[in-house]
Scaffold this active site. Structure first.
Site, PDB file in Angstrom:
ATOM      1  N   THR A  75       8.918 -16.955   5.833  1.00 39.45           N
ATOM      2  CA  THR A  75       8.589 -18.338   5.483  1.00 39.45           C
ATOM      3  C   THR A  75       7.365 -18.298   4.566  1.00 39.45           C
ATOM      4  OG1 THR A  75       7.145 -18.550   7.409  1.00 39.45           O
ATOM      5  CG2 THR A  75       9.441 -19.234   7.700  1.00 39.45           C
ATOM      6  N   MET A 119       4.698  -4.889  -0.778  1.00 36.92           N
ATOM      7  CA  MET A 119       3.332  -5.334  -0.492  1.00 36.92           C
ATOM      8  C   MET A 119       2.885  -6.424  -1.469  1.00 36.92           C
ATOM      9  SD  MET A 119       3.103  -3.551   2.138  1.00 36.92           S
ATOM     10  CE  MET A 119       1.464  -3.387   2.811  1.00 36.92           C
ATOM     11  N   ARG A 120       3.622  -7.524  -1.462  1.00 33.91           N
ATOM     12  CA  ARG A 120       3.290  -8.663  -2.310  1.00 33.91           C
ATOM     13  C   ARG A 120       3.398  -9.932  -1.479  1.00 33.91           C
ATOM     14  NH1 ARG A 120       1.143  -8.837  -6.993  1.00 33.91           N
ATOM     15  NH2 ARG A 120       2.255 -10.784  -7.376  1.00 33.91           N
ATOM     16  N   GLN A 163      10.333   3.645  15.159  1.00 31.99           N
ATOM     17  CA  GLN A 163      10.996   2.460  15.727  1.00 31.99           C
ATOM     18  C   GLN A 163      11.525   1.552  14.623  1.00 31.99           C
ATOM     19  OE1 GLN A 163      11.730   0.961  18.831  1.00 31.99           O
ATOM     20  NE2 GLN A 163      11.553   3.136  19.324  1.00 31.99           N
ATOM     21  N   HIS A 204       7.382  -6.040   9.708  1.00 33.46           N
ATOM     22  CA  HIS A 204       5.917  -6.011   9.771  1.00 33.46           C
ATOM     23  C   HIS A 204       5.498  -5.102  10.927  1.00 33.46           C
ATOM     24  CE1 HIS A 204       1.819  -7.358   9.270  1.00 33.46           C
ATOM     25  NE2 HIS A 204       1.753  -7.489  10.581  1.00 33.46           N
ATOM     26  N   LEU A 226       2.364 -16.289   5.595  1.00 31.45           N
ATOM     27  CA  LEU A 226       2.429 -14.820   5.652  1.00 31.45           C
ATOM     28  C   LEU A 226       2.674 -14.314   7.074  1.00 31.45           C
ATOM     29  CD1 LEU A 226       1.960 -12.154   3.980  1.00 31.45           C
ATOM     30  CD2 LEU A 226      -0.395 -12.239   4.853  1.00 31.45           C
ATOM     31  N   SER A 268      10.863   4.435   3.268  1.00 27.21           N
ATOM     32  CA  SER A 268      11.591   5.072   4.380  1.00 27.21           C
ATOM     33  C   SER A 268      12.449   4.053   5.134  1.00 27.21           C
ATOM     34  CB  SER A 268      10.630   5.798   5.329  1.00 27.21           C
ATOM     35  OG  SER A 268       9.827   4.889   6.041  1.00 27.21           O
TER      36      SER A 268
HETATM   37  C1  GAR Z   1       6.181   0.005   6.995  1.00 28.98           C
HETATM   38  O1  GAR Z   1       5.405   0.432   8.069  1.00 28.98           O
HETATM   39  C2  GAR Z   1       6.290  -1.507   6.997  1.00 28.98           C
HETATM   40  O2  GAR Z   1       6.380  -2.055   8.291  1.00 28.98           O
HETATM   41  C3  GAR Z   1       4.995  -1.888   6.340  1.00 28.98           C
HETATM   42  O3  GAR Z   1       4.831  -0.955   5.300  1.00 28.98           O
HETATM   43  C4  GAR Z   1       5.453   0.266   5.668  1.00 28.98           C
HETATM   44  C5  GAR Z   1       6.399   0.661   4.567  1.00 28.98           C
HETATM   45  O4  GAR Z   1       6.914   1.948   4.793  1.00 28.98           O
HETATM   46  N1  GAR Z   1       5.023  -3.235   5.856  1.00 28.98           N
HETATM   47  C6  GAR Z   1       3.967  -4.026   5.797  1.00 28.98           C
HETATM   48  O5  GAR Z   1       2.858  -3.689   6.141  1.00 28.98           O
HETATM   49  C7  GAR Z   1       4.243  -5.420   5.265  1.00 28.98           C
HETATM   50  N2  GAR Z   1       3.134  -6.275   5.480  1.00 28.98           N
HETATM   51  P1  GAR Z   1       8.202   2.429   3.986  1.00 28.98           P
HETATM   52  O6  GAR Z   1       7.931   2.169   2.493  1.00 28.98           O
HETATM   53  O7  GAR Z   1       8.272   3.902   4.263  1.00 28.98           O
HETATM   54  O8  GAR Z   1       9.395   1.677   4.475  1.00 28.98           O
END
Ligand code: GAR
Length: 197
Positions: free
Chosen positions: A149, A98-99, A181, A117, A152, A13
């Site tokens: 960086t 998510m890597r 947001q 994040h 993590l 999204s």
């Molecule tokens: C989002 O909330 C993003 O901030 C989070 O994953 C979701 C992805 O949603 N990212 C993390 O947790 C990274 N550590 P999306 O695929 O609908 O954009």
């Protein structure tokens, strides 16, 4: 033209919000930039469907097919670098990717690798950010866009968005509030960055 490559693992999204903003605000004209490709480490990432519908090049690179993190990241960099032009360095945007990335990968794209994040960093790095914010009694939660960086969820903060934590909130309810947001601040932060790249 500056090429933007967006990396996703799931719903995408945030990627869709960036693509829509790029269209609405004519980034090709105003910023000389375009979303050139969307790459997922998962073949079933729903975001790939949206990207294909928009006519954006998509690639799948299954991390389970690689023996080590280094080998996966090397292959990922090779894919990304197809969109890297010598005069216009590619901007790499992590959007729910998510890597954990190796220092070699992070250093290769230093200054042009950004992440979103779902917490107000430096609080709540890692996973389950919403439940942890609720459990800690936080009255505000939010989202951070930052340079990536080797450490993590660290790196220079480029933008943050704040939402209230409401009485009786579940992690899902808070996540949805934060996500709305995210869709506002990520495209904005990228547009800002593109002006200085
Ligand atoms: C989002 O909330 C993003 O901030 C989070 O994953 C979701 C992805 O949603 N990212 C993390 O947790 C990274 N550590 P999306 O695929 O609908 O954009």
């Amino acid at each position: 033209m500056k090429n933007i490559v967006i990396l996703i693992s799931g719903g995408g999204s945030n990627m869709a919000a960036i693509v829509r903003t790029a269209q609405r605000d004519s980034w090709a004209k105003t910023l000389g930039a375009r979303v050139a490709a969307v790459i997922s480490n998962k073949a079933d990432a729903k975001g790939l469907i949206f990207a294909r519908e928009q006519g954006i090049a998509t690639e799948v690179l299954d991390h389970t097919a690689f023996a080590s993190r280094e080998e996966f990241d090397t292959a990922l960099a090779q894919l990304i670098d197809r969109f890297d032009q010598s005069s216009e360095p590619v901007l790499v945007v992590l959007a729910g990717f998510m890597r954990i990335l190796t220092p070699g990968f992070v250093n290769r794209y230093a200054g042009r690798l950004v992440n979103i994040h779902p917490s107000l960093l430096p609080a709540f790095t890692g996973l389950q950010t919403h439940q942890r914010a609720i459990d800690a009694g936080c009255q505000f939660a939010g989202v951070t866009v930052h340079q990536v960086t080797a450490e993590l969820d660290h790196g220079l903060i480029l933008a943050q968005g704040v939402v209230p934590v409401l009485h009786g909130d579940t992690a899902d309810a808070l996540a949805a509030r934060v996500l709305s947001q995210e869709h506002l601040i990520y495209p904005r932060a990228i547009a800002e960055l593109l002006q200085h790249l």
